[in-house]
Design a protein around this motif. Sequence first.
Motif, PDB file in Angstrom:
ATOM      1  N   GLN A 330       0.832  -1.188   0.000  1.00 23.37           N
ATOM      2  CA  GLN A 330       0.000   0.000   0.000  1.00 23.37           C
ATOM      3  C   GLN A 330       0.873   1.246   0.000  1.00 23.37           C
ATOM      4  O   GLN A 330       1.868   1.326   0.727  1.00 23.37           O
ATOM      5  CB  GLN A 330      -0.927   0.017   1.214  1.00 23.37           C
ATOM      6  N   LEU A 331       0.512   2.232  -0.801  1.00 20.53           N
ATOM      7  CA  LEU A 331       1.222   3.507  -0.840  1.00 20.53           C
ATOM      8  C   LEU A 331       0.839   4.322   0.388  1.00 20.53           C
ATOM      9  O   LEU A 331      -0.329   4.671   0.583  1.00 20.53           O
ATOM     10  CB  LEU A 331       0.881   4.273  -2.120  1.00 20.53           C
ATOM     11  N   LEU A 332       1.833   4.610   1.233  1.00 24.70           N
ATOM     12  CA  LEU A 332       1.574   5.329   2.472  1.00 24.70           C
ATOM     13  C   LEU A 332       1.783   6.828   2.351  1.00 24.70           C
ATOM     14  O   LEU A 332       1.037   7.618   2.943  1.00 24.70           O
ATOM     15  CB  LEU A 332       2.483   4.783   3.583  1.00 24.70           C
ATOM     16  N   ARG A 333       2.806   7.240   1.594  1.00 18.19           N
ATOM     17  CA  ARG A 333       3.140   8.662   1.563  1.00 18.19           C
ATOM     18  C   ARG A 333       3.903   8.973   0.283  1.00 18.19           C
ATOM     19  O   ARG A 333       4.644   8.135  -0.226  1.00 18.19           O
ATOM     20  CB  ARG A 333       3.978   9.033   2.782  1.00 18.19           C
ATOM     21  N   THR A 334       3.730  10.186  -0.224  1.00 18.63           N
ATOM     22  CA  THR A 334       4.458  10.659  -1.394  1.00 18.63           C
ATOM     23  C   THR A 334       5.047  12.029  -1.094  1.00 18.63           C
ATOM     24  O   THR A 334       4.308  12.949  -0.721  1.00 18.63           O
ATOM     25  CB  THR A 334       3.551  10.744  -2.627  1.00 18.63           C
ATOM     26  N   LEU A 335       6.354  12.154  -1.237  1.00 19.96           N
ATOM     27  CA  LEU A 335       7.038  13.427  -1.027  1.00 19.96           C
ATOM     28  C   LEU A 335       7.224  14.098  -2.379  1.00 19.96           C
ATOM     29  O   LEU A 335       7.808  13.511  -3.296  1.00 19.96           O
ATOM     30  CB  LEU A 335       8.390  13.221  -0.344  1.00 19.96           C
ATOM     31  N   THR A 336       6.753  15.333  -2.486  1.00 15.85           N
ATOM     32  CA  THR A 336       6.810  16.067  -3.752  1.00 15.85           C
ATOM     33  C   THR A 336       7.720  17.282  -3.681  1.00 15.85           C
ATOM     34  O   THR A 336       7.647  18.163  -4.537  1.00 15.85           O
ATOM     35  CB  THR A 336       5.396  16.511  -4.154  1.00 15.85           C
ATOM     36  N   MET A 337       8.577  17.353  -2.668  1.00 10.22           N
ATOM     37  CA  MET A 337       9.439  18.531  -2.507  1.00 10.22           C
ATOM     38  C   MET A 337      10.465  18.656  -3.624  1.00 10.22           C
ATOM     39  O   MET A 337      10.932  19.750  -3.917  1.00 10.22           O
ATOM     40  CB  MET A 337      10.151  18.466  -1.150  1.00 10.22           C
ATOM     41  N   HIS A 338      10.832  17.537  -4.229  1.00  9.41           N
ATOM     42  CA  HIS A 338      11.851  17.564  -5.276  1.00  9.41           C
ATOM     43  C   HIS A 338      11.240  17.310  -6.653  1.00  9.41           C
ATOM     44  O   HIS A 338      11.922  16.814  -7.551  1.00  9.41           O
ATOM     45  CB  HIS A 338      12.925  16.499  -4.987  1.00  9.41           C
ATOM     46  N   LYS A 339       9.989  17.643  -6.821  1.00 14.30           N
ATOM     47  CA  LYS A 339       9.322  17.378  -8.086  1.00 14.30           C
ATOM     48  C   LYS A 339       9.979  18.160  -9.216  1.00 14.30           C
ATOM     49  O   LYS A 339      10.267  19.344  -9.093  1.00 14.30           O
ATOM     50  CB  LYS A 339       7.842  17.750  -7.972  1.00 14.30           C
ATOM     51  N   GLY A 340      10.210  17.474 -10.306  1.00 14.60           N
ATOM     52  CA  GLY A 340      10.890  18.065 -11.443  1.00 14.60           C
ATOM     53  C   GLY A 340      12.348  17.687 -11.541  1.00 14.60           C
ATOM     54  O   GLY A 340      12.951  17.791 -12.613  1.00 14.60           O
ATOM     55  N   LEU A 341      12.931  17.239 -10.419  1.00 14.37           N
ATOM     56  CA  LEU A 341      14.310  16.769 -10.419  1.00 14.37           C
ATOM     57  C   LEU A 341      14.342  15.252 -10.523  1.00 14.37           C
ATOM     58  O   LEU A 341      13.305  14.592 -10.578  1.00 14.37           O
ATOM     59  CB  LEU A 341      15.034  17.241  -9.153  1.00 14.37           C
ATOM     60  N   LYS A 342      15.525  14.682 -10.517  1.00 18.77           N
ATOM     61  CA  LYS A 342      15.709  13.243 -10.619  1.00 18.77           C
ATOM     62  C   LYS A 342      16.356  12.730  -9.341  1.00 18.77           C
ATOM     63  O   LYS A 342      17.394  13.237  -8.920  1.00 18.77           O
ATOM     64  CB  LYS A 342      16.590  12.907 -11.831  1.00 18.77           C
ATOM     65  N   ILE A 343      15.731  11.748  -8.703  1.00 18.67           N
ATOM     66  CA  ILE A 343      16.288  11.155  -7.489  1.00 18.67           C
ATOM     67  C   ILE A 343      17.395  10.178  -7.902  1.00 18.67           C
ATOM     68  O   ILE A 343      17.138   9.193  -8.610  1.00 18.67           O
ATOM     69  CB  ILE A 343      15.204  10.434  -6.666  1.00 18.67           C
ATOM     70  N   THR A 344      18.623  10.462  -7.472  1.00 16.48           N
ATOM     71  CA  THR A 344      19.768   9.652  -7.881  1.00 16.48           C
ATOM     72  C   THR A 344      20.354   8.793  -6.764  1.00 16.48           C
ATOM     73  O   THR A 344      21.098   7.851  -7.037  1.00 16.48           O
ATOM     74  CB  THR A 344      20.883  10.550  -8.428  1.00 16.48           C
ATOM     75  N   HIS A 345      20.036   9.130  -5.521  1.00 22.89           N
ATOM     76  CA  HIS A 345      20.569   8.339  -4.395  1.00 22.89           C
ATOM     77  C   HIS A 345      19.593   8.449  -3.240  1.00 22.89           C
ATOM     78  O   HIS A 345      19.005   9.515  -3.005  1.00 22.89           O
ATOM     79  CB  HIS A 345      21.950   8.859  -3.974  1.00 22.89           C
ATOM     80  N   MET A 346      19.443   7.341  -2.503  1.00 28.50           N
ATOM     81  CA  MET A 346      18.534   7.341  -1.360  1.00 28.50           C
ATOM     82  C   MET A 346      18.939   6.238  -0.397  1.00 28.50           C
ATOM     83  O   MET A 346      19.316   5.135  -0.814  1.00 28.50           O
ATOM     84  CB  MET A 346      17.088   7.146  -1.823  1.00 28.50           C
ATOM     85  N   MET A 347      18.877   6.542   0.892  1.00 30.83           N
ATOM     86  CA  MET A 347      19.169   5.553   1.929  1.00 30.83           C
ATOM     87  C   MET A 347      18.429   5.929   3.196  1.00 30.83           C
ATOM     88  O   MET A 347      18.084   7.091   3.414  1.00 30.83           O
ATOM     89  CB  MET A 347      20.686   5.471   2.200  1.00 30.83           C
ATOM     90  N   ALA A 348      18.152   4.925   4.013  1.00 23.68           N
ATOM     91  CA  ALA A 348      17.502   5.119   5.303  1.00 23.68           C
ATOM     92  C   ALA A 348      18.556   5.000   6.398  1.00 23.68           C
ATOM     93  O   ALA A 348      19.358   4.068   6.392  1.00 23.68           O
ATOM     94  CB  ALA A 348      16.389   4.089   5.508  1.00 23.68           C
ATOM     95  N   LEU A 349      18.562   5.934   7.344  1.00 26.75           N
ATOM     96  CA  LEU A 349      19.533   5.935   8.420  1.00 26.75           C
ATOM     97  C   LEU A 349      18.943   6.637   9.624  1.00 26.75           C
ATOM     98  O   LEU A 349      17.928   7.344   9.521  1.00 26.75           O
ATOM     99  CB  LEU A 349      20.831   6.617   7.990  1.00 26.75           C
ATOM    100  N   LEU A 350      19.571   6.427  10.786  1.00 28.39           N
ATOM    101  CA  LEU A 350      19.169   7.162  11.971  1.00 28.39           C
ATOM    102  C   LEU A 350      19.595   8.618  11.836  1.00 28.39           C
ATOM    103  O   LEU A 350      20.646   8.917  11.273  1.00 28.39           O
ATOM    104  CB  LEU A 350      19.819   6.546  13.222  1.00 28.39           C
ATOM    105  N   ARG A 351      18.761   9.494  12.333  1.00 30.08           N
ATOM    106  CA  ARG A 351      19.084  10.913  12.227  1.00 30.08           C
ATOM    107  C   ARG A 351      20.407  11.200  12.925  1.00 30.08           C
ATOM    108  O   ARG A 351      20.575  10.908  14.117  1.00 30.08           O
ATOM    109  CB  ARG A 351      17.986  11.760  12.856  1.00 30.08           C
TER     110      ARG A 351
END
Length: 508
Positions: A330-351
């Motif tokens: 199920q789709l829980l959330r969509t972030l649109t702050m970077h709309k128009g750009l290309k997501i090239t890297h992503m990782m999950a980590l502790l703050r």
Amino acid sequence: MQLHECILCATAPSSSTPGPGTISFHDIQTGSALASFKQTSASTHCTAVVQSSDGHGGFMLAAQPDKSILNVYNFQKDQLALKIVLPEKLSAIAMDPGGKYCAGGTSHGRIFLWEIASGIMFNAWDAHYRRVSVLRFTHDGAALLSGSEDSGVTVWVMSRLLDDDLQNEPPTSYCLLSDHTLPVTDIICGIGRFPTCRVLSASTDHSVKLWDLSSKSLLSTFYFPEPITCLAWDATERLFFAASANGSIHQVNLFRQREDKFGHLAMEAIGGGGVSDAIRVNEQDPEGAKKRLIAVGQPVTVMTISLTSSLLLVGTATGLIQTYDIASHQLLRTLTMHKGLKITHMMALLRPPDLVGHVSLSLATGMETKEMVVRPVAPFQRMRDAKPREAHEVLVMLPPQSAAHAETFFSYSREEMLRDHAYFMQGSTSGSGSSTNISVQSRVTELEGEIAKLREQLGKAKSINDTMWETVVKCLVAGVDQDKQYESNDNDGKEDDESGRRRKRGRV
């Protein structure tokens, strides 16, 4: 300090939005922005991150696509910390988990290896015939894996790359994984020490291959209806996700349920048949494949799984970050702050505790407090030079320690040992912990009593042994003296007989 999971993502300009990209932190639950680092436009596989640990702050490296520049960012400042001029433009970079070494691949198939703290170029060699598309370190940092557009995946042992005696010779690889037929797009290393870990590799030949590095062999091949662009592997290695450019994400389970000969349901692993083991995702279970399919509707560029292994984070070519529940898709959330750009890297980590805007430079750990310091990053060498290698001066920031801690670091008293043992052996409740402590103390007292009893018995046995030894010696000495006396008496009797005989002869 409370622990919060966050998302780190890097963006690059797209055809519709030519502006510069950023590196951003977002809260994984709310999606709110935590920090942003500008002046970067790194392409896919051109961003590397080292997290804060052991009192050392984290930092990020971003290779720029249009020039031979490497941007360095620290978590503690939102400004560019350092610009490093490179010998060539890099097509892929990677850092080992400890943040000691950085590897960079070029479009000509060449790989550079630098030490981050000193900037020394430890090695540079021609690894592939065509562009290096992805670089990965194993989780223990003992090996480097490189994927290229020449369809090959090569495994390099770090000890050989850093060996001074082998600098005048081209590096020899640990093994070459050459079963793909088209360019390699992504590589993921499984959990474990090298070479006991497994590896997933994706290619535009519609396949994802599972490798075993210890035997240098292919375990299984998974075929998909579209070319695969990126992968995400569960930490327990039970399943992985394969995404394509048309927006389809396939979930592939590495286990299945079967019925044994007794009629009971059991779980078994999928694959492992080697080169001949080919699994077609849609043909094997069409209905199940539809249920395990996630339709994003946009080209997927990068994926990652949350630290809890419950969420799938998807980055698209249009700048959207979508969060899916792995169990229900199920789709829980969509972030649109970077709309128009290309997501090239992503990782999950502790703050990070030293993240700008949320800085907590003192990280409380028990009774001590460690100051978070910035890791040293030196400008990288553009040519191999033997003199810096011989000097090999490295700046290392050690976490501060108190004098009392330094004095008692190597001392470990009996009371401390018993206290630590009781702490690790205590149960989930306080009552079970106290009972465990009491049982440990009683056991120690019982063992001390047994040791005292054994010492007493050993003393008695020793005294008995000494008495027996003295008695035997005295008996032997007395027997020898008696034998000598008998011999002397016999000799005296013989002399008397001879003298009597002589007297009788004289009288005659």
